[in-house]
Write a protein that holds these residues in place. Structure first.
Motif, PDB file in Angstrom:
ATOM      1  N   LEU A   1      -1.437  89.806  59.532  1.00 31.06           N
ATOM      2  CA  LEU A   1      -0.238  90.233  59.099  1.00 31.06           C
ATOM      3  C   LEU A   1      -0.799  91.459  58.097  1.00 31.06           C
ATOM      4  N   PHE A   2      -1.802  90.975  57.289  1.00 30.58           N
ATOM      5  CA  PHE A   2      -2.224  92.206  56.139  1.00 30.58           C
ATOM      6  C   PHE A   2      -2.600  93.446  56.906  1.00 30.58           C
ATOM      7  N   VAL A   3      -3.385  93.484  58.110  1.00 38.60           N
ATOM      8  CA  VAL A   3      -3.983  94.591  58.601  1.00 38.60           C
ATOM      9  C   VAL A   3      -2.543  95.248  59.172  1.00 38.60           C
ATOM     10  N   VAL A   4      -1.694  94.654  59.802  1.00 38.16           N
ATOM     11  CA  VAL A   4      -0.664  95.280  60.460  1.00 38.16           C
ATOM     12  C   VAL A   4       0.444  96.047  59.286  1.00 38.16           C
ATOM     13  N   LEU A   5       0.424  95.459  58.206  1.00 35.12           N
ATOM     14  CA  LEU A   5       0.957  96.016  57.128  1.00 35.12           C
ATOM     15  C   LEU A   5       0.348  97.246  56.681  1.00 35.12           C
ATOM     16  N   CYS A   6      -1.094  97.388  56.406  1.00 33.58           N
ATOM     17  CA  CYS A   6      -1.910  98.127  56.172  1.00 33.58           C
ATOM     18  C   CYS A   6      -1.470  99.392  57.145  1.00 33.58           C
ATOM     19  N   LEU A   7      -1.454  99.250  58.498  1.00 32.59           N
ATOM     20  CA  LEU A   7      -1.272 100.106  59.609  1.00 32.59           C
ATOM     21  C   LEU A   7       0.171 100.774  59.352  1.00 32.59           C
ATOM     22  N   ALA A   8       1.215  99.853  59.088  1.00 38.42           N
ATOM     23  CA  ALA A   8       2.562 100.331  58.785  1.00 38.42           C
ATOM     24  C   ALA A   8       2.600 101.174  57.737  1.00 38.42           C
ATOM     25  N   ASN A   9       2.058 101.076  56.446  1.00 37.28           N
ATOM     26  CA  ASN A   9       1.965 101.770  55.218  1.00 37.28           C
ATOM     27  C   ASN A   9       1.356 102.987  55.545  1.00 37.28           C
ATOM     28  N   GLN A  10       0.029 103.207  56.137  1.00 32.01           N
ATOM     29  CA  GLN A  10      -0.588 104.388  56.439  1.00 32.01           C
ATOM     30  C   GLN A  10      -0.266 105.426  57.552  1.00 32.01           C
TER      31      GLN A  10
ATOM     32  N   MET B   1       9.245  86.712  50.195  1.00 28.54           N
ATOM     33  CA  MET B   1       9.076  87.923  50.330  1.00 28.54           C
ATOM     34  C   MET B   1       9.610  88.470  51.541  1.00 28.54           C
ATOM     35  N   ASN B   2      10.228  89.616  51.279  1.00 30.85           N
ATOM     36  CA  ASN B   2      10.636  90.493  52.765  1.00 30.85           C
ATOM     37  C   ASN B   2       9.669  91.196  52.961  1.00 30.85           C
ATOM     38  N   ILE B   3       9.497  92.020  54.364  1.00 29.04           N
ATOM     39  CA  ILE B   3       8.470  92.819  54.729  1.00 29.04           C
ATOM     40  C   ILE B   3       8.652  93.968  54.131  1.00 29.04           C
ATOM     41  N   GLU B   4       9.633  94.559  53.487  1.00 27.45           N
ATOM     42  CA  GLU B   4       9.402  95.551  52.615  1.00 27.45           C
ATOM     43  C   GLU B   4       8.582  95.420  51.417  1.00 27.45           C
ATOM     44  N   ASN B   5       8.879  94.163  50.852  1.00 27.83           N
ATOM     45  CA  ASN B   5       8.098  93.993  49.499  1.00 27.83           C
ATOM     46  C   ASN B   5       6.585  93.770  49.895  1.00 27.83           C
ATOM     47  N   ALA B   6       6.443  93.249  51.010  1.00 27.43           N
ATOM     48  CA  ALA B   6       4.921  92.697  51.753  1.00 27.43           C
ATOM     49  C   ALA B   6       4.373  94.141  51.765  1.00 27.43           C
ATOM     50  N   GLN B   7       4.877  95.046  52.466  1.00 27.07           N
ATOM     51  CA  GLN B   7       4.332  96.380  52.306  1.00 27.07           C
ATOM     52  C   GLN B   7       3.927  96.944  51.096  1.00 27.07           C
ATOM     53  N   LYS B   8       4.758  96.672  50.038  1.00 27.91           N
ATOM     54  CA  LYS B   8       4.550  97.452  48.739  1.00 27.91           C
ATOM     55  C   LYS B   8       3.359  96.450  48.009  1.00 27.91           C
ATOM     56  N   ALA B   9       3.472  95.261  48.354  1.00 27.13           N
ATOM     57  CA  ALA B   9       2.306  94.219  47.830  1.00 27.13           C
ATOM     58  C   ALA B   9       0.767  94.793  48.394  1.00 27.13           C
ATOM     59  N   VAL B  10       0.680  95.160  49.656  1.00 24.44           N
ATOM     60  CA  VAL B  10      -0.357  95.440  50.245  1.00 24.44           C
ATOM     61  C   VAL B  10      -0.726  96.940  49.682  1.00 24.44           C
ATOM     62  N   ASP B  11       0.054  97.706  49.591  1.00 23.52           N
ATOM     63  CA  ASP B  11      -0.039  99.072  48.897  1.00 23.52           C
ATOM     64  C   ASP B  11      -0.576  98.896  47.757  1.00 23.52           C
ATOM     65  N   GLU B  12      -0.120  97.986  46.809  1.00 25.68           N
ATOM     66  CA  GLU B  12      -0.616  97.901  45.405  1.00 25.68           C
ATOM     67  C   GLU B  12      -1.917  97.289  45.288  1.00 25.68           C
ATOM     68  N   TRP B  13      -2.102  96.272  46.443  1.00 26.00           N
ATOM     69  CA  TRP B  13      -3.439  95.707  46.399  1.00 26.00           C
ATOM     70  C   TRP B  13      -4.732  96.720  46.660  1.00 26.00           C
ATOM     71  N   ILE B  14      -4.377  97.821  47.698  1.00 28.10           N
ATOM     72  CA  ILE B  14      -5.167  98.550  48.222  1.00 28.10           C
ATOM     73  C   ILE B  14      -5.502  99.429  46.760  1.00 28.10           C
ATOM     74  N   THR B  15      -4.410  99.810  46.259  1.00 27.81           N
ATOM     75  CA  THR B  15      -4.750 100.638  44.810  1.00 27.81           C
ATOM     76  C   THR B  15      -5.488 100.034  43.858  1.00 27.81           C
ATOM     77  N   ASN B  16      -5.245  98.809  43.710  1.00 25.32           N
ATOM     78  CA  ASN B  16      -5.797  98.186  42.608  1.00 25.32           C
ATOM     79  C   ASN B  16      -7.167  97.527  43.030  1.00 25.32           C
ATOM     80  N   HIS B  17      -7.478  97.007  44.443  1.00 25.31           N
ATOM     81  CA  HIS B  17      -8.580  96.390  44.649  1.00 25.31           C
ATOM     82  C   HIS B  17      -9.623  97.372  45.616  1.00 25.31           C
TER      83      HIS B  17
END
Length: 108
Positions: free
Chosen positions: A68-77, A1-17
């Motif tokens: 990594l999860f929290v870094v991805l959250c910060l990047a997304n938001q 999984m690349n970083i772009e996909n990881a950001q999307k996966a985190v965003d989907e997790w936030i949306t779904n869970h």
């Protein structure tokens, strides 16, 4: 999984869970807490501190994944394209640091 996909996966997790992203300050505090947990494992497992029995079952990989999860959250938001930023940083470091590290007698 690349970083772009990881950001999307985190965003989907936030949306779904999750209900929503924690605000940026809360996530920054959470990141600090997670980095502290990584530091504790490293200091006790690989450093000079003795490892407590209660820490021996801690999974370093899981704690790094929390960071990594929290870094991805910060990047997304905050609207950061972390893939683009990482690629740019890696290119910069390759140009800037290649000779520096190759010529560093301490690394020989």
């Amino acid at each position: 999984m690349n970083i772009e996909n990881a950001q999307k996966a985190v965003d989907e997790w936030i949306t779904n869970h999750g209900v929503r992203y924690f605000n940026e300050l809360t996530n920054m505090a959470q990141l600090t807490e997670e980095v502290g947990e990584v530091a504790r494992i490293i200091a006790r497992r690989y450093g000079e501190q003795s490892e407590k029995e209660s820490d021996k079952n801690k999974d370093l990989g899981e704690e790094l994944a929390d960071v990594l999860f929290v870094v991805l959250c910060l990047a997304n938001q905050t609207g950061v394209d972390l893939q683009k930023a990482f690629d740019k940083k890696l290119e910069l470091k390759a140009r800037r640091d290649h000779d520096r590290h190759q010529n560093n007698k301490k690394l020989k």
